[in-house]
Design an enzyme around this catalytic site. Structure first.
Site, PDB file in Angstrom:
ATOM      1  N   ARG B  49       0.847  -1.193   0.000  1.00  0.00           N
ATOM      2  CA  ARG B  49       0.000   0.000   0.000  1.00  0.00           C
ATOM      3  C   ARG B  49       0.884   1.246   0.000  1.00  0.00           C
ATOM      4  NH1 ARG B  49       0.007  -4.810   1.513  1.00  0.00           N
ATOM      5  NH2 ARG B  49       0.340  -4.334   3.696  1.00  0.00           N
ATOM      6  N   CYS B  83      -6.489  -3.190   8.203  1.00  0.00           N
ATOM      7  CA  CYS B  83      -5.296  -2.458   7.751  1.00  0.00           C
ATOM      8  C   CYS B  83      -5.769  -1.047   7.429  1.00  0.00           C
ATOM      9  CB  CYS B  83      -4.670  -3.098   6.511  1.00  0.00           C
ATOM     10  SG  CYS B  83      -3.351  -2.085   5.795  1.00  0.00           S
ATOM     11  N   ASN B  84      -5.307  -0.078   8.197  1.00  0.00           N
ATOM     12  CA  ASN B  84      -5.756   1.297   7.993  1.00  0.00           C
ATOM     13  C   ASN B  84      -5.401   1.827   6.604  1.00  0.00           C
ATOM     14  OD1 ASN B  84      -6.666   2.498  10.864  1.00  0.00           O
ATOM     15  ND2 ASN B  84      -5.006   1.053  11.198  1.00  0.00           N
ATOM     16  N   THR B  85      -4.124   1.653   6.220  1.00  0.00           N
ATOM     17  CA  THR B  85      -3.644   2.255   4.973  1.00  0.00           C
ATOM     18  C   THR B  85      -4.383   1.695   3.757  1.00  0.00           C
ATOM     19  OG1 THR B  85      -1.498   2.463   6.068  1.00  0.00           O
ATOM     20  CG2 THR B  85      -1.556   2.857   3.700  1.00  0.00           C
ATOM     21  N   ALA B  86      -4.736   0.409   3.809  1.00  0.00           N
ATOM     22  CA  ALA B  86      -5.437  -0.212   2.676  1.00  0.00           C
ATOM     23  C   ALA B  86      -6.784   0.451   2.414  1.00  0.00           C
ATOM     24  CB  ALA B  86      -5.612  -1.705   2.930  1.00  0.00           C
ATOM     25  N   THR B 122       0.872   5.043   9.135  1.00  0.00           N
ATOM     26  CA  THR B 122       1.936   4.993   8.134  1.00  0.00           C
ATOM     27  C   THR B 122       2.082   6.354   7.460  1.00  0.00           C
ATOM     28  OG1 THR B 122       0.442   4.373   6.356  1.00  0.00           O
ATOM     29  CG2 THR B 122       1.450   2.562   7.607  1.00  0.00           C
ATOM     30  N   LYS B 161       6.729  -5.675  11.860  1.00  0.00           N
ATOM     31  CA  LYS B 161       6.520  -6.651  10.781  1.00  0.00           C
ATOM     32  C   LYS B 161       7.663  -7.659  10.729  1.00  0.00           C
ATOM     33  CE  LYS B 161       3.713  -3.828   7.585  1.00  0.00           C
ATOM     34  NZ  LYS B 161       2.487  -4.595   7.342  1.00  0.00           N
ATOM     35  N   CYS B 192      -2.659   2.446  12.714  1.00  0.00           N
ATOM     36  CA  CYS B 192      -1.905   1.474  11.920  1.00  0.00           C
ATOM     37  C   CYS B 192      -1.913   0.190  12.736  1.00  0.00           C
ATOM     38  CB  CYS B 192      -0.465   1.941  11.700  1.00  0.00           C
ATOM     39  SG  CYS B 192       0.586   0.618  11.016  1.00  0.00           S
TER      40      CYS B 192
END
Lengths: 227, 227
Positions: B49, B83-86, B122, B161, B192
């Site tokens: 992402r 997933c926040n960014t997605a 992120t 990660k 995140c």
């Protein structure tokens, strides 16, 4: 490229999550892309394995076969089922799909290094002799809890499923393990995924956790060359 | 009967497992059958992402749409994506399915009780202004870390990660939070899912964790009457 893993879950839901968690931690990875692709169907309404085995209740086999077929259809290339007792229905499931279904009990029996072993599992798994049959060809004797000990294990499994705090339950599990030791066990097989959630390092005997054996087998199989 | 929940996962795999774990713990249940039926597709190979948003890399949208469609086909009746960014690609995904996809950012913004809030997310989420746009209609200002603080957050996310031990990382996260407080933030949004794994109660500011907001929304939606 690794095989996509399908997880037949929900028996119980917390044990399924624990399996996934251990699988993530056991995977050598420094970034998302190093991990396995995992599909999961966690259906907590699968008919009770215990009821079917002990009291002739509705068989979970049709639903387990459906879930296995669904995971295969969704792209899974190997299946893992983090529930020991459900393995009583493994043969029916294997007939329902073309992909491999790992045998948690066989993977565990293959890793037993001590004889005899004490078994912590459901009463249904004991009665169906799942571990006895997995261990016998390897010359390993299985010692099961005395009737009152097995009743206690059954209560502990229900308490874990009910989300009770694990601290006090651990102490009670320890007493069952001590009796198994007095009855001759030189190691323990943690043969129920709820007991996997409960068991800790404070046990009087070395323990082999079937959930860890399934994690290892899943990693090995997913990363093997054959597709 | 509750709706079947589909989980668009793998971003990252440990965060997906954490979501499932919190969902199981948040579900009022005394036995397996009280839990939700959950289907998960955890594909860690979804294109980055961050790369797509920050550096024009390949878009994850086609793969995210495929996963969403696959979960719908497999029987999911509501989707959650931990997933926040997605969520930058949420609109494309919504166009790909007929079932509802929960909006983690909107669910979180709706629960913010303090203004202004400091954001831990992120760099891609910051640049795409995902939280700023979710909070603005509610009159909530979002304070983002200073450039060096954001670089530190990015490093911390990568370290989580990579499976690094969380202890030392927590201390570093605390320092970013302290700077956000000095810059005026009166609360934190943990925006995140890797930071959700890292953040603990020792924070100087009250924190609202988007992962918990998604868990709540999932339970509410799965148990709502409409099918």
């Amino acid at each position: 490229m690794a095989k996509r893993v399908g997880v037949v879950g929900g028996m119980g839901p917390a044990a399924t999550v624990e399996f996934l968690s251990r699988l993530v931690r056991a995977t050598p990875a420094t970034r998302d892309q190093d991990h396995l692709h995992v599909l999961m169907d966690s259906d907590p309404a699968i008919p009770s394995r215990a009821e079917a085995i002990l009291r002739g209740g509705p068989s979970p086999a049709p639903r387990l076969c459906e879930i296995a077929r669904g995971l295969e259809r969704a792209g899974a290339q190997v299946l893992a089922m983090p529930c020991n007792t459900a393995h009583a229905f493994l043969e029916a499931m294997r007939a329902a799909v073309t992909i491999r279904i790992l045998d948690m009990l066989d993977e565990t029996a293959a890793r037993v290094a001590t004889d005899p072993v004490g078994l912590l599992s459901t009463e249904a798994a004991v009665r169906a002799e799942l571990y006895q049959r997995a261990c016998a060809p390897r010359g390993i004797r299985v010692i099961v809890p005395r009737p009152e000990g097995q009743v206690e294990v059954t209560r502990l499994i229900a308490a874990v499923k009910a989300g009770e705090p694990l601290g006090a339950l651990r102490h009670r599990l320890g007493r069952v393990a001590e009796q198994l030791e007095r009855d001759g066990a030189r190691a323990l097989v943690i043969g129920c995924t709820e007991i996997s959630l409960l068991h800790d390092e404070g046990s009087p005997l070395p323990a082999l956790d079937a959930l860890d054996c399934l994690v290892e087998a899943t990693l090995r199989e997913a990363r093997s060359e054959e597709r």
